[in-house]
Write an enzyme that holds these catalytic residues in place. Sequence first.
Site, PDB file in Angstrom:
ATOM      1  N   SER A  34       0.825  -1.219   0.000  1.00 60.33           N
ATOM      2  CA  SER A  34       0.000   0.000   0.000  1.00 60.33           C
ATOM      3  C   SER A  34       0.852   1.260   0.000  1.00 60.33           C
ATOM      4  CB  SER A  34      -0.858   0.071   1.271  1.00 60.33           C
ATOM      5  OG  SER A  34      -1.914  -0.811   1.190  1.00 60.33           O
ATOM      6  N   HIS A  65      -3.561   0.660  -4.857  1.00 58.22           N
ATOM      7  CA  HIS A  65      -2.974  -0.471  -5.582  1.00 58.22           C
ATOM      8  C   HIS A  65      -3.353  -0.324  -7.057  1.00 58.22           C
ATOM      9  CE1 HIS A  65      -1.928  -3.108  -2.095  1.00 58.22           C
ATOM     10  NE2 HIS A  65      -2.761  -2.278  -1.517  1.00 58.22           N
ATOM     11  N   HIS A  91      -5.726  -9.215  -1.642  1.00 59.95           N
ATOM     12  CA  HIS A  91      -5.704  -9.639  -0.244  1.00 59.95           C
ATOM     13  C   HIS A  91      -6.846 -10.617   0.027  1.00 59.95           C
ATOM     14  CE1 HIS A  91      -3.964  -5.609  -0.530  1.00 59.95           C
ATOM     15  NE2 HIS A  91      -3.221  -5.914   0.516  1.00 59.95           N
ATOM     16  N   TYR A  93      -8.909 -10.392   2.405  1.00 58.31           N
ATOM     17  CA  TYR A  93     -10.131  -9.677   2.834  1.00 58.31           C
ATOM     18  C   TYR A  93     -10.985  -9.189   1.669  1.00 58.31           C
ATOM     19  CZ  TYR A  93      -7.295  -5.437   2.114  1.00 58.31           C
ATOM     20  OH  TYR A  93      -6.488  -4.472   1.577  1.00 58.31           O
ATOM     21  N   GLU A  94     -10.423  -9.205   0.457  1.00 63.21           N
ATOM     22  CA  GLU A  94     -11.226  -8.807  -0.707  1.00 63.21           C
ATOM     23  C   GLU A  94     -12.182  -9.925  -1.111  1.00 63.21           C
ATOM     24  OE1 GLU A  94      -8.736  -6.479  -3.747  1.00 63.21           O
ATOM     25  OE2 GLU A  94      -7.254  -7.195  -2.313  1.00 63.21           O
ATOM     26  N   ALA A 121       2.709  -2.257   3.991  1.00 70.10           N
ATOM     27  CA  ALA A 121       2.496  -1.251   5.027  1.00 70.10           C
ATOM     28  C   ALA A 121       2.035  -2.020   6.256  1.00 70.10           C
ATOM     29  CB  ALA A 121       1.422  -0.278   4.569  1.00 70.10           C
ATOM     30  N   MET A 219      -1.976  -7.237   6.823  1.00 70.85           N
ATOM     31  CA  MET A 219      -3.011  -8.103   6.236  1.00 70.85           C
ATOM     32  C   MET A 219      -2.545  -8.781   4.950  1.00 70.85           C
ATOM     33  SD  MET A 219      -6.109  -5.358   6.635  1.00 70.85           S
ATOM     34  CE  MET A 219      -6.275  -4.371   8.142  1.00 70.85           C
ATOM     35  N   SER A 220      -1.228  -8.892   4.756  1.00 66.80           N
ATOM     36  CA  SER A 220      -0.742  -9.457   3.483  1.00 66.80           C
ATOM     37  C   SER A 220       0.538 -10.248   3.714  1.00 66.80           C
ATOM     38  CB  SER A 220      -0.473  -8.310   2.499  1.00 66.80           C
ATOM     39  OG  SER A 220       0.637  -7.551   2.913  1.00 66.80           O
ATOM     40  N   ASN A 243       1.961   3.302  10.885  1.00 68.93           N
ATOM     41  CA  ASN A 243       1.166   3.813  12.009  1.00 68.93           C
ATOM     42  C   ASN A 243       1.499   3.007  13.256  1.00 68.93           C
ATOM     43  OD1 ASN A 243      -0.473   1.761  10.262  1.00 68.93           O
ATOM     44  ND2 ASN A 243      -1.286   1.551  12.325  1.00 68.93           N
ATOM     45  N   HIS A 255      -7.013   4.140   6.725  1.00 72.04           N
ATOM     46  CA  HIS A 255      -6.230   3.796   5.526  1.00 72.04           C
ATOM     47  C   HIS A 255      -5.536   5.049   4.983  1.00 72.04           C
ATOM     48  CE1 HIS A 255      -4.927   1.349   2.191  1.00 72.04           C
ATOM     49  NE2 HIS A 255      -5.508   2.146   1.307  1.00 72.04           N
TER      50      HIS A 255
END
Length: 287
Positions: A34, A65, A91, A93-94, A121, A219-220, A243, A255
Amino acid sequence: MEAPNTLSARLARATSAIRSRDARVPDIAVVLGSGLSPFASTLENATTIEFPDIPHMPVVTVPGHAGKLVLGTLPGVPNSPVVAALAGRVHLYEGHAMDTVVFASRLLVTLGAKVLLLTNAAGAISPIARPGDLVLISDHLNLQGQNPLIGPNDSALGPRFPDMSNVYDRELRARATVAAQRVDCELREGVYAALSGPSYETPAEIRMLRAMGADLVGMSTVPEAIAARHMGAKVLGISCATNLAAGVSAHELSHDEVEQTAKKTRDKFVRIVTEILADLGRAAPSA
Ligand code: HPA
């Protein structure tokens, strides 16, 4: 007769579509996380192939992306390795199945890349990283509740039970640390925990992850690293700490913050990744 739809057949079709546009064999591949995609446009002698032009490549839905594969060389690097840069990843989550999540990584290895540099990220859990820092991933915790190797194993791609004791190659990490020092950057190492997302973690979950030994959360990356190791490629991972993780930070996560921080670290990221890839190219020349 219908064309076979096995994973190997899909990889072969995607590979020949890419080769018909650019026959160069990448020595190294980098997957951009990201806000880190602009690295792809620094490559020279570049061929850009949009994801929709590559058979079986999934469609990217996350803002930040772009969804393209760029083949090219590193600017200002004599005898540069051929680099394949993937700007945009999909990902879990998609809503994609795991084999779709890791398809692009498998494709990069099938194209010939011997090393996969996975970037992302991430939220900073432990004090080893502050927002804006780049961290070398030393190991991971797979907490996505799934594994990309579940299902029938294609033994032509890799073994049923691949070893995971050195996912983020120790020797390549040592080289990357020295390469980063050459461009005046200290790369610390940390353990990356992958959760499914897409909601960010709760403060209680972050305390749990910290107790489990995680320094970073995202998440990746983990499924891609597992798939690449399955196929015998070497892996390096770099997180951009964008963060402080939930509860470590006093404010809410967004995000936007992730993308803004990634954007601010762009120049440093490009410098370090270029130096690391140039060094890896010297270590493993294509000939
Ligand atoms: N948590 C999970 N994924 C992330 C974060 C985070 O804090 N920051 C960037 N990706």
